[in-house]
Scaffold this motif. Structure first.
Motif, PDB file in Angstrom:
ATOM      1  N   CYS A 174       0.880  -1.211   0.011  1.00  0.00           N
ATOM      2  CA  CYS A 174      -0.260   0.027   0.103  1.00  0.00           C
ATOM      3  C   CYS A 174       0.880   1.190   0.012  1.00  0.00           C
ATOM      4  CB  CYS A 174      -0.975   0.047   1.465  1.00  0.00           C
ATOM      5  SG  CYS A 174      -2.072   1.540   1.439  1.00  0.00           S
ATOM      6  N   SER A 175       0.544   2.196  -0.835  1.00  0.00           N
ATOM      7  CA  SER A 175       1.424   3.560  -0.883  1.00  0.00           C
ATOM      8  C   SER A 175       0.389   4.427  -0.263  1.00  0.00           C
ATOM      9  CB  SER A 175       1.522   4.003  -2.333  1.00  0.00           C
ATOM     10  OG  SER A 175       0.340   4.446  -2.720  1.00  0.00           O
ATOM     11  N   HIS A 204      -3.151  -0.013   6.388  1.00  0.00           N
ATOM     12  CA  HIS A 204      -1.875   0.857   6.317  1.00  0.00           C
ATOM     13  C   HIS A 204      -2.132   2.357   5.641  1.00  0.00           C
ATOM     14  CE1 HIS A 204       1.352  -1.978   7.084  1.00  0.00           C
ATOM     15  NE2 HIS A 204       0.732  -2.726   6.223  1.00  0.00           N
ATOM     16  N   LEU A 205      -3.589   2.477   5.470  1.00  0.00           N
ATOM     17  CA  LEU A 205      -3.745   3.900   4.869  1.00  0.00           C
ATOM     18  C   LEU A 205      -4.216   4.842   6.263  1.00  0.00           C
ATOM     19  CD1 LEU A 205      -6.499   3.072   2.129  1.00  0.00           C
ATOM     20  CD2 LEU A 205      -4.156   3.773   1.954  1.00  0.00           C
ATOM     21  N   ARG A 206      -4.234   4.424   7.487  1.00  0.00           N
ATOM     22  CA  ARG A 206      -4.202   5.002   8.509  1.00  0.00           C
ATOM     23  C   ARG A 206      -2.685   4.922   9.216  1.00  0.00           C
ATOM     24  NH1 ARG A 206      -9.106   5.728  11.612  1.00  0.00           N
ATOM     25  NH2 ARG A 206     -10.425   6.563  10.165  1.00  0.00           N
ATOM     26  N   ARG A 213      -0.710  -0.385  16.977  1.00  0.00           N
ATOM     27  CA  ARG A 213      -1.889   0.538  16.786  1.00  0.00           C
ATOM     28  C   ARG A 213      -2.466   0.102  15.320  1.00  0.00           C
ATOM     29  NH1 ARG A 213      -5.210   4.727  17.107  1.00  0.00           N
ATOM     30  NH2 ARG A 213      -5.800   5.953  15.053  1.00  0.00           N
ATOM     31  N   PHE A 214      -1.386  -0.248  14.425  1.00  0.00           N
ATOM     32  CA  PHE A 214      -1.896  -0.844  13.189  1.00  0.00           C
ATOM     33  C   PHE A 214      -2.522  -2.200  13.456  1.00  0.00           C
ATOM     34  CE2 PHE A 214      -0.623  -3.923  10.016  1.00  0.00           C
ATOM     35  CZ  PHE A 214      -1.103  -3.649   9.138  1.00  0.00           C
ATOM     36  N   TRP A 215      -1.935  -3.143  14.207  1.00  0.00           N
ATOM     37  CA  TRP A 215      -2.643  -4.459  14.577  1.00  0.00           C
ATOM     38  C   TRP A 215      -4.035  -4.333  15.236  1.00  0.00           C
ATOM     39  CZ3 TRP A 215      -1.362  -7.799  11.396  1.00  0.00           C
ATOM     40  CH2 TRP A 215      -0.028  -8.303  10.971  1.00  0.00           C
ATOM     41  N   ARG A 216      -4.313  -3.123  15.726  1.00  0.00           N
ATOM     42  CA  ARG A 216      -5.652  -2.907  16.410  1.00  0.00           C
ATOM     43  C   ARG A 216      -6.566  -2.670  15.271  1.00  0.00           C
ATOM     44  NH1 ARG A 216      -2.729  -0.719  20.921  1.00  0.00           N
ATOM     45  NH2 ARG A 216      -3.100   1.528  20.014  1.00  0.00           N
TER      46      ARG A 216
END
Length: 245
Positions: A174-175, A204-206, A213-216
């Motif tokens: 993701c870019s 990944h856009l967040r 935090r990503f995995w949440r």
């Protein structure tokens, strides 16, 4: 170029190192990386070869010695890679995780469809494998677009482009501009695996990282992510045995 400069200029490294083990020669690809701190070896399933990564300033002779000392390891890992299977009539293809036999229909013209748990392919038998692979890519794009849009709407983010690729080292990317790439081979996996990868890339856009935090965020989008991750660890490499590159 001056004589002094020629004397101190390093000759380019060979592209591969031939490693012989029990009478068989394995060509090991070589690459220098500025970030590398030591020699590392890995086997690439898709290309069925080994690659040695070395520090930028390391001596090529040391890299050769390292590869030759690990000839047994290279041979063992490469022997575990399953043989490739093309989408020819008679092959069994795991469409959405369920085996489908490829059936050639000489009586029909120019199309591919699913019928009674089989993939039927019309037209000249010589083009059957390519037509089936193109069909699978279209199905992958359809399923991944649907899953991606669903997760993007749930998270309130915008996806600008969705592209199918055949990446050997990752299932998606993701870019920061909202463009997402996926491996079309995800259509061979069960739907819950494809859904997890879509949630992963949308998250990944967040968060353009793999922080807690990503995995949440991924878990909120896809509560069943652990079985999907486990499935990929066990079965992911097998998906690269199908079709052509």
């Amino acid at each position: 170029m001056s004589i002094v400069r020629r004397l101190f200029q390093r000759e380019p490294d060979p592209a591969t190192i031939p490693v012989t083990h029990e009478g068989i020669v394995y060509e090991v690809a070589v690459r220098r990386m500025a970030q590398a701190r030591r020699f590392t070896l890995r086997v690439r399933t898709a290309s069925r070869d080994a690659v040695l990564t070395m520090p930028q300033r390391a001596r090529f002779a040391d890299a050769r010695d390292f590869a030759e000392r690990h000839g047994g390891w290279i041979a063992a890992r490469l022997s575990r890679i399953p043989e490739t299977l093309d989408f020819v009539p008679g092959a069994v293809v795991p469409l959405r995780g369920v085996g489908h036999a490829v059936v050639h229909r000489a009586d029909r013209r120019g199309t591919v469809w699913v019928e009674n748990g089989e993939i039927h392919v019309a037209g000249d038998a010589a083009f059957a494998a390519r037509r089936v692979q193109d069909f699978l890519k279209r199905e992958a794009k359809k399923d991944l677009e649907l899953a991606t849009r669903h997760h993007a709407a749930a998270l309130g983010v915008k996806v600008t482009r969705i592209t199918m690729r055949d990446q050997a080292s990752r299932w998606g990317s993701c870019s920061s501009t909202g463009a997402i790439n996926y491996s079309w081979r995800l259509i061979l996996a069960p739907p819950f695996v494809l859904d997890y990868l879509a949630a992963h890339e949308v998250a990944h856009l967040r968060e353009m990282n793999h922080s807690a935090r990503f995995w949440r965020i991924v878990r909120d989008l896809c509560p069943g992510l652990e079985p999907a991750k486990a499935w990929l660890r066990v079965n992911g490499a097998q998906l690269h045995r199908y079709g052509t590159k």
